[in-house]
Design a protein around this motif. Structure first.
Motif, PDB file in Angstrom:
ATOM      1  N   PRO A 135      -0.386   4.908   0.149  1.00 28.84           N
ATOM      2  CA  PRO A 135      -1.687   5.797   0.501  1.00 28.84           C
ATOM      3  C   PRO A 135      -1.513   7.038  -0.396  1.00 28.84           C
ATOM      4  O   PRO A 135      -0.863   7.841   0.873  1.00 28.84           O
ATOM      5  CB  PRO A 135      -2.346   5.367   1.867  1.00 28.84           C
ATOM      6  CG  PRO A 135      -0.918   5.670   2.638  1.00 28.84           C
ATOM      7  CD  PRO A 135      -0.621   4.317   2.087  1.00 28.84           C
ATOM      8  N   SER A 170       6.287   1.018  -3.861  1.00 28.53           N
ATOM      9  CA  SER A 170       5.109   0.374  -4.011  1.00 28.53           C
ATOM     10  C   SER A 170       5.858  -1.213  -3.540  1.00 28.53           C
ATOM     11  O   SER A 170       5.333  -1.735  -2.301  1.00 28.53           O
ATOM     12  CB  SER A 170       3.881   0.340  -4.886  1.00 28.53           C
ATOM     13  OG  SER A 170       2.987  -0.872  -4.525  1.00 28.53           O
ATOM     14  N   PRO A 197       1.062  -1.269   0.231  1.00 28.46           N
ATOM     15  CA  PRO A 197      -0.063   0.258  -0.549  1.00 28.46           C
ATOM     16  C   PRO A 197       0.542   1.700   0.061  1.00 28.46           C
ATOM     17  O   PRO A 197       1.675   1.235   0.977  1.00 28.46           O
ATOM     18  CB  PRO A 197      -0.620  -0.184   1.885  1.00 28.46           C
ATOM     19  CG  PRO A 197      -0.955  -1.491   1.459  1.00 28.46           C
ATOM     20  CD  PRO A 197       0.510  -1.767   1.223  1.00 28.46           C
ATOM     21  N   PRO A 256      -1.572  -0.368  -4.584  1.00 29.88           N
ATOM     22  CA  PRO A 256      -2.635  -0.393  -3.600  1.00 29.88           C
ATOM     23  C   PRO A 256      -2.780   0.891  -2.977  1.00 29.88           C
ATOM     24  O   PRO A 256      -1.641   1.935  -2.349  1.00 29.88           O
ATOM     25  CB  PRO A 256      -2.547  -1.618  -2.207  1.00 29.88           C
ATOM     26  CG  PRO A 256      -1.655  -2.844  -2.852  1.00 29.88           C
ATOM     27  CD  PRO A 256      -0.866  -1.274  -4.107  1.00 29.88           C
ATOM     28  N   GLN A 257      -4.097   1.958  -2.570  1.00 32.34           N
ATOM     29  CA  GLN A 257      -4.663   2.509  -1.547  1.00 32.34           C
ATOM     30  C   GLN A 257      -4.276   4.009  -2.090  1.00 32.34           C
ATOM     31  O   GLN A 257      -4.271   5.002  -2.068  1.00 32.34           O
ATOM     32  CB  GLN A 257      -3.870   2.331  -0.390  1.00 32.34           C
ATOM     33  CG  GLN A 257      -4.554   1.348   0.505  1.00 32.34           C
ATOM     34  CD  GLN A 257      -4.644   1.385   2.015  1.00 32.34           C
ATOM     35  OE1 GLN A 257      -4.243   2.261   2.593  1.00 32.34           O
ATOM     36  NE2 GLN A 257      -4.098  -0.375   2.700  1.00 32.34           N
ATOM     37  N   GLU A 291      -4.530   6.746  -4.452  1.00 31.13           N
ATOM     38  CA  GLU A 291      -5.668   7.521  -5.355  1.00 31.13           C
ATOM     39  C   GLU A 291      -5.748   8.485  -6.455  1.00 31.13           C
ATOM     40  O   GLU A 291      -4.006   9.779  -6.892  1.00 31.13           O
ATOM     41  CB  GLU A 291      -6.797   7.931  -4.514  1.00 31.13           C
ATOM     42  CG  GLU A 291      -7.206   9.190  -4.910  1.00 31.13           C
ATOM     43  CD  GLU A 291      -8.053  10.265  -4.034  1.00 31.13           C
ATOM     44  OE1 GLU A 291      -9.300  10.749  -4.928  1.00 31.13           O
ATOM     45  OE2 GLU A 291      -7.824  10.399  -2.685  1.00 31.13           O
TER      46      GLU A 291
END
Length: 387
Positions: free
Chosen positions: A262, A372, A260, A291-292, A294
């Motif tokens: 974010p 990541s 993740p 993942p996570q 945006e």
């Protein structure tokens, strides 16, 4: 210039809304359609190659948004490249212009000279050299990846680039690490030079094509030649170099585990990826696999940021206006970071963000994939980012 390519244009005007210079001035001769009228006049001899005509060609960014928009399949990319070659062969520029262009091609394609030139970027830059100081990045990253990272998959050669290897060596390192993590047998040969994209886009077509062929010879024998610079990839593909891929094309289906990350990332298409190469989904899929993370889309993706090879040096006022416009669209998304798949875009937009007083962490998308895979935290990634 090939008359048969000029004849493909039916003057419908679908190109007009996509053209950055037309959007600024609404002048017919500063649109693709208007420039094709000028090209036709040069071919049939009804229009002389005057300073005014040359200025309209110089104002074109070569972003190729018109190619995507054209319903008739006009090969404007070929036309503007050939026209600029014709201009440089048949038109004598003023002393200041000749000085700037000679300086660019004496320095930029040569790694050692460029590293040395960057040492002087904080000094005053007089007259025609002021644009160089305006866009000069406050960072340098001349690191070279390991020449070989062995893997069981296809053998790939990472194209290091000229400017990229000096200013974005960390992007090359991330590219090599990610491809290796994905199972590729990765090579980054030191015996590779400039691909010639800057030359071809600026009217030095023979030199540009010659350099592309030299690079292809230096990197022959691999399953893929991998680029992380959209302008370089576009140039190589346009001139028939085999097995060239943008790094995003190899990473749409992840194999290595992503951890993740974010972050809210404003992703800007590079014109030479979106329009010239027709690649839009691959870099988005690459980011969306994190993942996570945006991904947000700034407005006016079709409008160029103003980098465009050497455009932001030889047409600095227009380039700055477009860069500020792009930076405004990026900031409107309220991102944690900005990302684009071309070194020129990163230099151009980070400069505009600094002018706006909002320096924003900026990445090539492959750097976020690398972070990541390595399991870095957002704090680590943002703290070390270029701005």
């Amino acid at each position: 210039m090939q008359p048969e390519l000029i004849a493909d244009c039916v003057h419908c005007g679908f190109c007009l809304p996509t053209c950055p210079t037309y959007s600024l001035w609404h002048e017919e001769m500063d649109s693709p359609r208007g420039r094709i009228y000028l090209m036709a006049g040069l071919v049939d001899g009804t229009i002389p190659l005057s300073d005014t005509v040359v200025e309209h060609f110089d104002r074109c960014l070569g972003c190729m948004a018109c190619v995507t928009a054209c319903p008739s399949g006009v090969q404007y990319d070929r036309l503007i490249e050939q026209t600029r070659d014709f201009v440089e062969d048949n038109h004598r520029r003023g002393p200041a212009e000749r000085l700037v262009r000679a300086g660019i091609f004496a320095v930029f394609p040569h790694r050692r000279r460029l590293r040395a030139a960057l040492l002087f970027r904080k000094l005053p830059a007089p007259g025609p050299l002021a644009a160089l100081k305006q866009i000069a990045p406050p960072w340098a990253a001349p690191e070279w990846p390991p020449e070989h990272l062995p893997g069981d998959g296809p053998r790939v050669a990472v194209m290091a680039g000229c400017v990229a290897s000096v200013v974005f060596g960390d992007v090359n390192q991330a590219t090599a690490r990610v491809l290796h993590a994905e199972g590729y047998d990765v090579h980054v040969p030191r015996a590779q030079g400039c691909c010639g994209a800057l030359h071809a886009h600026a009217g030095r077509l023979d030199d540009g094509v010659g350099r592309a062929k030299e690079l292809a010879s230096a990197l022959q024998g691999y399953d893929y030649i991998v680029t992380n610079a959209a302008g370089c990839g576009s140039h190589l593909k346009d001139h028939g170099i085999a097995n060239v891929v943008d790094v995003s094309e190899l990473l749409t289906t992840p194999r290595a585990e992503r951890h993740p990350l974010p972050m809210r990332v404003a992703f800007q298409d590079s014109c030479h990826l979106r329009h010239a190469q027709g690649i839009a989904s691959a870099p988005r899929a690459m980011l969306d696999a994190i993942p996570q993370l945006e991904r947000v889309e700034p407005d006016e993706q079709d409008i160029c940021c103003g980098s465009a090879g050497i455009y932001n040096i030889v047409q600095p006022a227009t380039a700055a206006e477009l860069g500020d416009r792009k930076a405004g669209n990026v900031l409107a998304t309220e991102p944690d970071a900005y990302a684009s798949g071309n070194p020129g875009c990163l230099v151009q937009v980070t400069a505009a963000l600094r002018r706006a007083g909002r320096p924003t962490p900026a990445f090539h998308p492959i750097e976020l994939v690398d972070a990541s895979i390595r399991g870095l935290s957002p704090e680590q990634v943002l703290q070390e980012a270029r701005r």
